[in-house]
Design an enzyme around this catalytic site. Structure first.
Site, PDB file in Angstrom:
ATOM      1  CB  ILE A  37      -1.022   0.031   1.165  1.00  0.00           C
ATOM      2  CG1 ILE A  37      -0.331   0.036   2.537  1.00  0.00           C
ATOM      3  CG2 ILE A  37      -2.008  -1.116   1.052  1.00  0.00           C
ATOM      4  CD1 ILE A  37      -1.266   0.425   3.681  1.00  0.00           C
ATOM      5  CB  THR A  62       0.466  -3.957  14.033  1.00  0.00           C
ATOM      6  OG1 THR A  62       1.051  -5.174  13.553  1.00  0.00           O
ATOM      7  CG2 THR A  62      -0.722  -3.591  13.194  1.00  0.00           C
ATOM      8  CB  THR A 101      -4.776   2.221  16.949  1.00  0.00           C
ATOM      9  OG1 THR A 101      -4.394   1.833  18.262  1.00  0.00           O
ATOM     10  CG2 THR A 101      -3.957   3.447  16.573  1.00  0.00           C
ATOM     11  CG  ASP A 102      -6.391   1.507  21.799  1.00  0.00           C
ATOM     12  OD1 ASP A 102      -5.776   1.083  20.804  1.00  0.00           O
ATOM     13  OD2 ASP A 102      -6.238   1.020  22.932  1.00  0.00           O
ATOM     14  CE1 TYR A 125       0.016   0.539  14.994  1.00  0.00           C
ATOM     15  CE2 TYR A 125      -0.903   1.143  17.133  1.00  0.00           C
ATOM     16  CZ  TYR A 125      -1.024   0.507  15.918  1.00  0.00           C
ATOM     17  OH  TYR A 125      -2.187  -0.157  15.601  1.00  0.00           O
ATOM     18  CE  LYS A 129      -3.542   2.227  12.396  1.00  0.00           C
ATOM     19  NZ  LYS A 129      -3.752   1.303  11.221  1.00  0.00           N
ATOM     20  CD1 TRP A 150      -5.899  -2.618  23.983  1.00  0.00           C
ATOM     21  CD2 TRP A 150      -6.460  -3.925  25.695  1.00  0.00           C
ATOM     22  NE1 TRP A 150      -5.552  -1.963  25.142  1.00  0.00           N
ATOM     23  CE2 TRP A 150      -5.886  -2.734  26.209  1.00  0.00           C
ATOM     24  CE3 TRP A 150      -6.913  -4.888  26.606  1.00  0.00           C
ATOM     25  CZ2 TRP A 150      -5.751  -2.506  27.580  1.00  0.00           C
ATOM     26  CZ3 TRP A 150      -6.771  -4.650  27.969  1.00  0.00           C
ATOM     27  CH2 TRP A 150      -6.192  -3.480  28.437  1.00  0.00           C
TER      28      TRP A 150
HETATM   29  N1  NAP Z   1      -3.279  -5.689  16.767  1.00  0.00           N
HETATM   30  C1  NAP Z   1      -3.809  -4.830  17.633  1.00  0.00           C
HETATM   31  O1  NAP Z   1      -3.816  -5.058  18.866  1.00  0.00           O
HETATM   32  C2  NAP Z   1      -4.457  -3.570  17.144  1.00  0.00           C
HETATM   33  C3  NAP Z   1      -4.929  -2.641  18.086  1.00  0.00           C
HETATM   34  C4  NAP Z   1      -5.540  -1.467  17.613  1.00  0.00           C
HETATM   35  C5  NAP Z   1      -5.686  -1.255  16.258  1.00  0.00           C
HETATM   36  N2  NAP Z   1      -5.190  -2.169  15.368  1.00  0.00           N
HETATM   37  C6  NAP Z   1      -5.349  -1.899  13.955  1.00  0.00           C
HETATM   38  O2  NAP Z   1      -6.167  -2.926  13.411  1.00  0.00           O
HETATM   39  C7  NAP Z   1      -5.800  -3.158  12.061  1.00  0.00           C
HETATM   40  C8  NAP Z   1      -5.565  -4.647  11.844  1.00  0.00           C
HETATM   41  O3  NAP Z   1      -4.525  -5.059  12.707  1.00  0.00           O
HETATM   42  P1  NAP Z   1      -4.015  -6.560  12.742  1.00  0.00           P
HETATM   43  O4  NAP Z   1      -3.825  -6.929  14.174  1.00  0.00           O
HETATM   44  O5  NAP Z   1      -4.859  -7.412  11.864  1.00  0.00           O
HETATM   45  O6  NAP Z   1      -2.573  -6.367  12.095  1.00  0.00           O
HETATM   46  P2  NAP Z   1      -1.500  -7.484  11.688  1.00  0.00           P
HETATM   47  O7  NAP Z   1      -1.964  -8.818  12.121  1.00  0.00           O
HETATM   48  O8  NAP Z   1      -0.183  -6.980  12.159  1.00  0.00           O
HETATM   49  O9  NAP Z   1      -1.550  -7.455  10.107  1.00  0.00           O
HETATM   50  C9  NAP Z   1      -1.124  -6.360   9.382  1.00  0.00           C
HETATM   51  C10 NAP Z   1      -0.903  -6.813   7.966  1.00  0.00           C
HETATM   52  O10 NAP Z   1      -0.496  -5.679   7.215  1.00  0.00           O
HETATM   53  C11 NAP Z   1       0.405  -6.132   6.237  1.00  0.00           C
HETATM   54  N3  NAP Z   1       1.259  -5.072   5.769  1.00  0.00           N
HETATM   55  C12 NAP Z   1       2.304  -4.478   6.387  1.00  0.00           C
HETATM   56  N4  NAP Z   1       2.868  -3.565   5.581  1.00  0.00           N
HETATM   57  C13 NAP Z   1       2.169  -3.574   4.429  1.00  0.00           C
HETATM   58  C14 NAP Z   1       2.255  -2.859   3.211  1.00  0.00           C
HETATM   59  N5  NAP Z   1       3.194  -1.918   3.012  1.00  0.00           N
HETATM   60  N6  NAP Z   1       1.356  -3.132   2.241  1.00  0.00           N
HETATM   61  C15 NAP Z   1       0.425  -4.074   2.415  1.00  0.00           C
HETATM   62  N7  NAP Z   1       0.291  -4.801   3.534  1.00  0.00           N
HETATM   63  C16 NAP Z   1       1.148  -4.543   4.536  1.00  0.00           C
HETATM   64  C17 NAP Z   1       1.205  -7.212   6.933  1.00  0.00           C
HETATM   65  O11 NAP Z   1       1.696  -8.058   5.946  1.00  0.00           O
HETATM   66  P3  NAP Z   1       3.198  -8.583   6.003  1.00  0.00           P
HETATM   67  O12 NAP Z   1       3.207  -9.543   7.141  1.00  0.00           O
HETATM   68  O13 NAP Z   1       3.379  -9.169   4.679  1.00  0.00           O
HETATM   69  O14 NAP Z   1       4.073  -7.393   6.259  1.00  0.00           O
HETATM   70  C18 NAP Z   1       0.172  -7.884   7.812  1.00  0.00           C
HETATM   71  O15 NAP Z   1      -0.358  -9.025   7.192  1.00  0.00           O
HETATM   72  C19 NAP Z   1      -4.570  -2.282  11.796  1.00  0.00           C
HETATM   73  O16 NAP Z   1      -4.994  -1.103  11.183  1.00  0.00           O
HETATM   74  C20 NAP Z   1      -4.048  -1.967  13.185  1.00  0.00           C
HETATM   75  O17 NAP Z   1      -3.341  -0.746  13.224  1.00  0.00           O
HETATM   76  C21 NAP Z   1      -4.603  -3.313  15.783  1.00  0.00           C
END
Ligand code: NAP
Length: 291
Positions: A37, A62, A101-102, A125, A129, A150
């Protein structure tokens, strides 16, 4: 409807593919190789070739602590990338559903954060965001930004998986008890996004903007760990519940500062016809999938 999904291998990306399985939507799901992206040319070419009806951005950087040392990398994925997706969505006059995110908040509040509350991220981070939210909102009028918190699931690495591993390795586990938030099952978030897509397809009015989507009952990491151990013991994922020590944030220093209180108000979700999920039910489901 043709739905383009980014970040297909992440927690949300995988759950979104699962919830789309029994629907009539056509899903075009990309990992970071098929659609980086942050790569302006690739974003342009994939989106213009696929001509989606809606874009769901589940891609993100993340690694909260690592981001402190790699701000450029975090901003590229969390701010530049969403901005590029938003630009192409606006060109096609289609909506972009983006996830934030929070950690855009400083955690100084004493009552749940509203989407309109002042942001003040404490680390790279959260700041990256927030920059992503702003990049989306300024370019693409038809956006829904879901701030979540979370996140856990049966996929990838997350707090639930870490607690299960520690419970099987140790007799005593120490977890921070002075940070409060709302756990969110990625499958519930995926389902909420599907509901938004469905409403859009049906021509129901959607109020574009920022929403908070997270589990229903605030807890601490310690409280979350307690629930994980109790349910995991019932599911026989762990043989014995470890002794759970409550520790303070000061006793568990991390490179990135975490908000002390990042409970978000889910009240505004009513405006888009989405219900806040029970994280306890989500946790039971995840553990049943891990057996
Ligand atoms: N995890 C949490 O606790 C949490 C909390 C609050 C908000 N969020 C938000 O929730 C959303 C989903 O989080 P999640 O936990 O599902 O995240 P995740 O499991 O870390 O997955 C993020 C994905 O993004 C991909 N990615 C990274 N760089 C990229 C790029 N340049 N182009 C395309 N894809 C890319 C990664 O692929 P690669 O592995 O190939 O790099 C990974 O598969 C995110 O917006 C995150 O900020 C998460």
């Amino acid at each position: 409807m043709r739905i383009l999904l980014t970040g297909k291998n992440g927690q949300l990306g995988r759950c979104f593919q699962d919830v789309l399985k029994n629907t009539s939507h056509e899903l075009f799901a990309y990992d970071s190789t098929g659609l980086n992206i942050s790569d302006a040319q690739q974003v342009k070419s994939v989106i213009h070739t696929m001509q989606p009806d809606i874009i769901v951005n589940a891609a993100a950087y993340t690694a909260v602590d690592k981001a402190e040392k790699e701000p450029e990398a975090a901003y590229l994925v969390n701010a530049t990338g969403p901005g590029l997706l938003a630009k192409r969505a606006a060109e096609l006059n289609i909506p972009l559903i983006h996830v934030s995110t929070d950690y855009v908040f400083d955690g100084e509040a004493v009552e749940p954060y509203l989407p309109t509350d002042i942001t003040n991220p404490q680390g790279i981070y959260g700041a990256s965001k927030l920059a992503g939210e702003q990049a989306v909102a300024v370019v693409c009028k038809h956006h829904i930004i879901l701030r979540t918190s979370w996140v856990f699931s049966e996929y990838g690495n997350n707090f639930v998986k870490t607690m299960l591993r520690l419970a099987n390795e140790r007799t005593h586990v120490s977890v921070v008890s002075d940070q409060y938030g709302c756990p969110t099952y990625a499958g519930d978030l995926a389902h909420a996004i599907l509901q938004i897509c469905d409403q859009y397809e049906q021509g129901k009015p959607l109020v574009w903007g920022i929403y908070h989507y997270c589990g229903d009952i605030p807890t601490s990491w310690h409280g979350f760990a307690r629930a994980i151990f109790a349910k995991a013991k019932d599911n026989r994922l762990i043989v014995k519940q470890p002794h759970l020590n409550a520790i303070s944030t000061d006793e568990y220093p991390t490179p990135a500062k975490r908000p002390e209180y990042s409970v978000m108000s889910i009240y505004s979700l009513n405006a888009i016809g989405v219900q806040a999920p029970s994280w306890s039910a989500g946790l039971s489901l995840v553990l049943s999938k891990l057996v």
